[in-house]
Design a protein around this motif. Structure first.
Motif, PDB file in Angstrom:
ATOM      1  N   VAL A 101      47.614 -71.045  -7.151  1.00 22.45           N
ATOM      2  CA  VAL A 101      47.924 -70.891  -8.571  1.00 22.45           C
ATOM      3  C   VAL A 101      49.137 -69.975  -8.661  1.00 22.45           C
ATOM      4  O   VAL A 101      49.158 -68.906  -8.045  1.00 22.45           O
ATOM      5  N   THR A 102      50.152 -70.390  -9.395  1.00 25.28           N
ATOM      6  CA  THR A 102      51.350 -69.582  -9.548  1.00 25.28           C
ATOM      7  C   THR A 102      51.680 -69.388 -11.020  1.00 25.28           C
ATOM      8  O   THR A 102      51.245 -70.143 -11.882  1.00 25.28           O
ATOM      9  N   GLY A 103      52.486 -68.369 -11.283  1.00 26.82           N
ATOM     10  CA  GLY A 103      52.871 -68.030 -12.643  1.00 26.82           C
ATOM     11  C   GLY A 103      52.907 -66.524 -12.799  1.00 26.82           C
ATOM     12  O   GLY A 103      52.288 -65.793 -12.018  1.00 26.82           O
ATOM     13  N   PRO A 104      53.636 -66.012 -13.781  1.00 19.98           N
ATOM     14  CA  PRO A 104      53.780 -64.561 -13.928  1.00 19.98           C
ATOM     15  C   PRO A 104      52.467 -63.857 -14.249  1.00 19.98           C
ATOM     16  O   PRO A 104      51.811 -64.171 -15.241  1.00 19.98           O
ATOM     17  N   GLY A 105      52.072 -62.948 -13.358  1.00 18.32           N
ATOM     18  CA  GLY A 105      50.864 -62.167 -13.563  1.00 18.32           C
ATOM     19  C   GLY A 105      49.602 -62.752 -12.979  1.00 18.32           C
ATOM     20  O   GLY A 105      48.528 -62.155 -13.115  1.00 18.32           O
ATOM     21  N   VAL A 106      49.665 -63.882 -12.291  1.00 19.79           N
ATOM     22  CA  VAL A 106      48.433 -64.488 -11.788  1.00 19.79           C
ATOM     23  C   VAL A 106      47.728 -63.590 -10.769  1.00 19.79           C
ATOM     24  O   VAL A 106      46.494 -63.483 -10.764  1.00 19.79           O
ATOM     25  N   PHE A 107      48.506 -62.927  -9.919  1.00 18.15           N
ATOM     26  CA  PHE A 107      47.917 -62.068  -8.889  1.00 18.15           C
ATOM     27  C   PHE A 107      47.741 -60.643  -9.387  1.00 18.15           C
ATOM     28  O   PHE A 107      46.748 -59.987  -9.084  1.00 18.15           O
ATOM     29  N   ASP A 108      48.697 -60.160 -10.138  1.00 19.64           N
ATOM     30  CA  ASP A 108      48.654 -58.776 -10.634  1.00 19.64           C
ATOM     31  C   ASP A 108      48.693 -58.785 -12.154  1.00 19.64           C
ATOM     32  O   ASP A 108      49.757 -58.676 -12.749  1.00 19.64           O
ATOM     33  N   MET A 109      47.512 -58.813 -12.809  1.00 21.79           N
ATOM     34  CA  MET A 109      46.228 -59.006 -12.170  1.00 21.79           C
ATOM     35  C   MET A 109      45.314 -59.893 -13.002  1.00 21.79           C
ATOM     36  O   MET A 109      44.113 -59.683 -13.098  1.00 21.79           O
ATOM     37  N   LEU A 110      45.900 -60.902 -13.635  1.00 27.49           N
ATOM     38  CA  LEU A 110      45.130 -61.748 -14.536  1.00 27.49           C
ATOM     39  C   LEU A 110      44.072 -62.552 -13.791  1.00 27.49           C
ATOM     40  O   LEU A 110      42.975 -62.790 -14.314  1.00 27.49           O
ATOM     41  N   GLY A 111      44.375 -62.957 -12.552  1.00 27.23           N
ATOM     42  CA  GLY A 111      43.378 -63.667 -11.767  1.00 27.23           C
ATOM     43  C   GLY A 111      42.139 -62.825 -11.521  1.00 27.23           C
ATOM     44  O   GLY A 111      41.005 -63.326 -11.576  1.00 27.23           O
ATOM     45  N   GLY A 112      42.332 -61.550 -11.264  1.00 30.79           N
ATOM     46  CA  GLY A 112      41.202 -60.654 -11.053  1.00 30.79           C
ATOM     47  C   GLY A 112      40.350 -60.496 -12.296  1.00 30.79           C
ATOM     48  O   GLY A 112      39.114 -60.436 -12.220  1.00 30.79           O
ATOM     49  N   VAL A 333      42.771 -63.024  -4.438  1.00 31.63           N
ATOM     50  CA  VAL A 333      43.310 -63.062  -3.079  1.00 31.63           C
ATOM     51  C   VAL A 333      44.587 -63.904  -3.134  1.00 31.63           C
ATOM     52  O   VAL A 333      44.573 -65.049  -3.576  1.00 31.63           O
ATOM     53  N   GLY A 334      45.677 -63.312  -2.736  1.00 31.32           N
ATOM     54  CA  GLY A 334      46.961 -63.995  -2.796  1.00 31.32           C
ATOM     55  C   GLY A 334      48.055 -63.043  -2.375  1.00 31.32           C
ATOM     56  O   GLY A 334      47.926 -62.341  -1.371  1.00 31.32           O
ATOM     57  N   GLY A 335      49.138 -62.989  -3.149  1.00 30.44           N
ATOM     58  CA  GLY A 335      50.225 -62.083  -2.799  1.00 30.44           C
ATOM     59  C   GLY A 335      51.387 -62.221  -3.758  1.00 30.44           C
ATOM     60  O   GLY A 335      51.334 -62.930  -4.758  1.00 30.44           O
ATOM     61  N   GLY A 336      52.465 -61.513  -3.413  1.00 30.61           N
ATOM     62  CA  GLY A 336      53.684 -61.583  -4.206  1.00 30.61           C
ATOM     63  C   GLY A 336      53.643 -60.807  -5.495  1.00 30.61           C
ATOM     64  O   GLY A 336      54.342 -61.167  -6.454  1.00 30.61           O
ATOM     65  N   ALA A 337      52.868 -59.740  -5.555  1.00 31.64           N
ATOM     66  CA  ALA A 337      52.820 -58.940  -6.776  1.00 31.64           C
ATOM     67  C   ALA A 337      54.225 -58.515  -7.193  1.00 31.64           C
ATOM     68  O   ALA A 337      55.027 -58.070  -6.371  1.00 31.64           O
ATOM     69  N   HIS A 338      54.526 -58.685  -8.473  1.00 33.10           N
ATOM     70  CA  HIS A 338      55.806 -58.288  -9.077  1.00 33.10           C
ATOM     71  C   HIS A 338      56.980 -59.155  -8.616  1.00 33.10           C
ATOM     72  O   HIS A 338      58.128 -58.804  -8.879  1.00 33.10           O
ATOM     73  N   ALA A 339      56.710 -60.247  -7.940  1.00 32.83           N
ATOM     74  CA  ALA A 339      57.786 -61.080  -7.393  1.00 32.83           C
ATOM     75  C   ALA A 339      57.692 -62.503  -7.930  1.00 32.83           C
ATOM     76  O   ALA A 339      56.664 -62.927  -8.467  1.00 32.83           O
ATOM     77  N   ASP A 340      58.764 -63.250  -7.759  1.00 36.82           N
ATOM     78  CA  ASP A 340      58.795 -64.622  -8.253  1.00 36.82           C
ATOM     79  C   ASP A 340      57.845 -65.544  -7.503  1.00 36.82           C
ATOM     80  O   ASP A 340      57.462 -66.603  -8.027  1.00 36.82           O
ATOM     81  N   HIS A 341      57.455 -65.191  -6.287  1.00 36.12           N
ATOM     82  CA  HIS A 341      56.564 -66.065  -5.524  1.00 36.12           C
ATOM     83  C   HIS A 341      55.095 -65.671  -5.663  1.00 36.12           C
ATOM     84  O   HIS A 341      54.243 -66.136  -4.899  1.00 36.12           O
ATOM     85  N   TYR A 343      51.260 -65.452  -6.253  1.00 35.28           N
ATOM     86  CA  TYR A 343      50.323 -66.573  -6.175  1.00 35.28           C
ATOM     87  C   TYR A 343      48.904 -66.092  -5.940  1.00 35.28           C
ATOM     88  O   TYR A 343      48.663 -64.960  -5.491  1.00 35.28           O
ATOM     89  N   VAL A 344      47.955 -66.986  -6.247  1.00 37.85           N
ATOM     90  CA  VAL A 344      46.540 -66.785  -5.968  1.00 37.85           C
ATOM     91  C   VAL A 344      46.050 -67.980  -5.167  1.00 37.85           C
ATOM     92  O   VAL A 344      46.392 -69.130  -5.481  1.00 37.85           O
ATOM     93  N   LEU A 345      45.248 -67.717  -4.136  1.00 34.44           N
ATOM     94  CA  LEU A 345      44.670 -68.790  -3.334  1.00 34.44           C
ATOM     95  C   LEU A 345      43.453 -69.361  -4.055  1.00 34.44           C
ATOM     96  O   LEU A 345      42.459 -68.662  -4.270  1.00 34.44           O
ATOM     97  N   VAL A 346      43.536 -70.640  -4.399  1.00 34.68           N
ATOM     98  CA  VAL A 346      42.492 -71.272  -5.202  1.00 34.68           C
ATOM     99  C   VAL A 346      41.136 -71.224  -4.515  1.00 34.68           C
ATOM    100  O   VAL A 346      40.106 -70.960  -5.153  1.00 34.68           O
ATOM    101  N   ASP A 347      41.116 -71.465  -3.204  1.00 38.49           N
ATOM    102  CA  ASP A 347      39.827 -71.597  -2.525  1.00 38.49           C
ATOM    103  C   ASP A 347      39.096 -70.273  -2.327  1.00 38.49           C
ATOM    104  O   ASP A 347      38.001 -70.244  -1.754  1.00 38.49           O
TER     105      ASP A 347
END
Length: 366
Positions: A101-112, A333-341, A343-347
């Motif tokens: 899953v990609t998009g601004p804020g998905v990892f930091d920290m809307l996914g959480g 679980v993912g990476g790229g906080a504050h960056a254009d890449h 992402y969150v790992l769907v599984d």
């Protein structure tokens, strides 16, 4: 353990909620955008958990607080502000592809946030649980710190839903962190006709940068890093002013005191120059001792999960400094906080939501 294994969570529903939050952009300090975002967070909480989520408005933005009622025992803590300016979504829209899953804020920290709410929703009895989602974490939590500390003290245990560390590890310790700004005042003069009549603020700043950088103690986990500098007005003018910004990270209260004292003691090298220093280490260190008990519970629910100490700070620093058991990195679980890449790992989303179910269940029955 049984609750954890059988928790009913829906990946499709989580992704739908995550899309809703991401597509309402929420840059820190944009009070109008944050108010809309807070409304969406509150609506998600109420839809999934029932009850009413209160909107708490102040100068830092709109925070969201929800309580299931009963004797408070555990606080689920997160934030809905992001570092991305309005318009980022148009360039980098929400997407699900190739297991990410990609998009601004998905990892930091809307996914959480989404995982926390859905994991809690799998419990029929949620009494004793509170959720606090703040609007200014990315800019220092100045308007929310008092509320965070109040609810943490009332609950007695804190689960923080910042993104996981590399490989899905939980964050069992964090450095204290802060920013200092050193302002140099000199005296302007013509750089060609009478440079000796001036007091060169840039030269003074250079002296200060070297002195400041020397304050770091890698062996003690202390980093002191000059990051931004500005000086001067024209190429033929001795600069009358300069500023230097410095990022500081420390692992202990003793190092916090040493570094803050050293900044307060900075003195000019050039005759006629003057210095002023503002800022400090606003987030105290989060010692690993604060997370030990909670991490043991988490590892019993998710065998093999690792725990690591990290350099970045979060609102968990504040609660741990009060002596409240605090476990961080429970989010996506993912990476790229504050960056254009980013992402969150769907599984991993269902597993981490079920971990929330198990942790809350264990803490409420303790």
């Amino acid at each position: 353990m049984t609750t954890y294994k059988t928790a009913d969570v829906s990946l499709d529903a989580m992704i739908d909620d995550l899309r809703t939050l991401v597509e309402i952009e929420s840059p820190s300090r944009d009070l109008d955008a944050l108010k809309v975002s807070a409304g969406a967070v509150a609506a998600m909480i109420e839809s999934r958990l029932g009850g009413r989520a209160a909107l708490v408005e102040n100068e830092g933005g709109t925070h969201v607080h929800w309580s299931a009622g009963g004797d408070p025992k555990v606080l689920l803590l997160g934030h809905h502000d992001t570092v991305f300016p309005l318009g980022t979504l148009a360039r980098r829209p929400f997407a699900v592809a190739d297991g990410r899953v990609t998009g601004p804020g998905v990892f930091d920290m809307l996914g959480g946030l989404v995982q926390a709410v859905h994991g809690l929703a799998a419990l029929a009895d949620r009494s004793g649980v509170e959720i606090l989602v703040t609007a200014d974490e990315e800019v220092g939590s100045r308007s929310s710190r008092a509320l965070i500390e109040e609810r943490a003290l009332a609950c007695g245990a804190v689960l923080v839903f910042e993104g996981a560390a590399d490989g899905g590890a939980l964050k069992t310790g964090r450095k204290g962190c802060g920013t200092f700004e050193v302002t140099v005042t000199g005296r302007a003069s013509h750089a060609g006709l009478e440079p000796e009549a001036g007091v060169n603020a840039l030269v003074e700043a250079a002296h200060q940068v070297l002195a400041i950088a020397a304050l770091g103690r890698p062996g003690a986990g202390t980093t002191v890093t000059p990051t931004v500098a500005a000086a001067g007005t024209q190429s033929n003018v001795v600069p009358a002013g300069a500023t230097v910004s410095v990022d500081v990270r420390v692992e202990s209260a003793e190092e916090k005191e040493r570094v803050e004292a050293a900044f307060a003691a900075l003195a000019p090298h050039l005759e006629g120059a003057a210095l002023s220093v503002r800022g400090g280490i606003g987030r105290p260190p989060m010692p690993e001792s604060a997370s030990a008990g909670l991490f043991a519970v988490a590892r019993g629910l998710l065998p093999g999960v690792e725990g690591v100490a990290v350099g970045g700070g979060s609102d968990g620093n504040f609660t741990a400094a009060l002596g409240i058991p605090t476990l961080d990195g429970l989010g996506a679980v993912g990476g790229g906080a504050h960056a254009d890449h980013e992402y969150v790992l769907v599984d991993t989303m269902e597993e981490r939501a079920r971990l929330v179910t198990g942790l809350v269940s264990a803490l409420r029955s303790a």
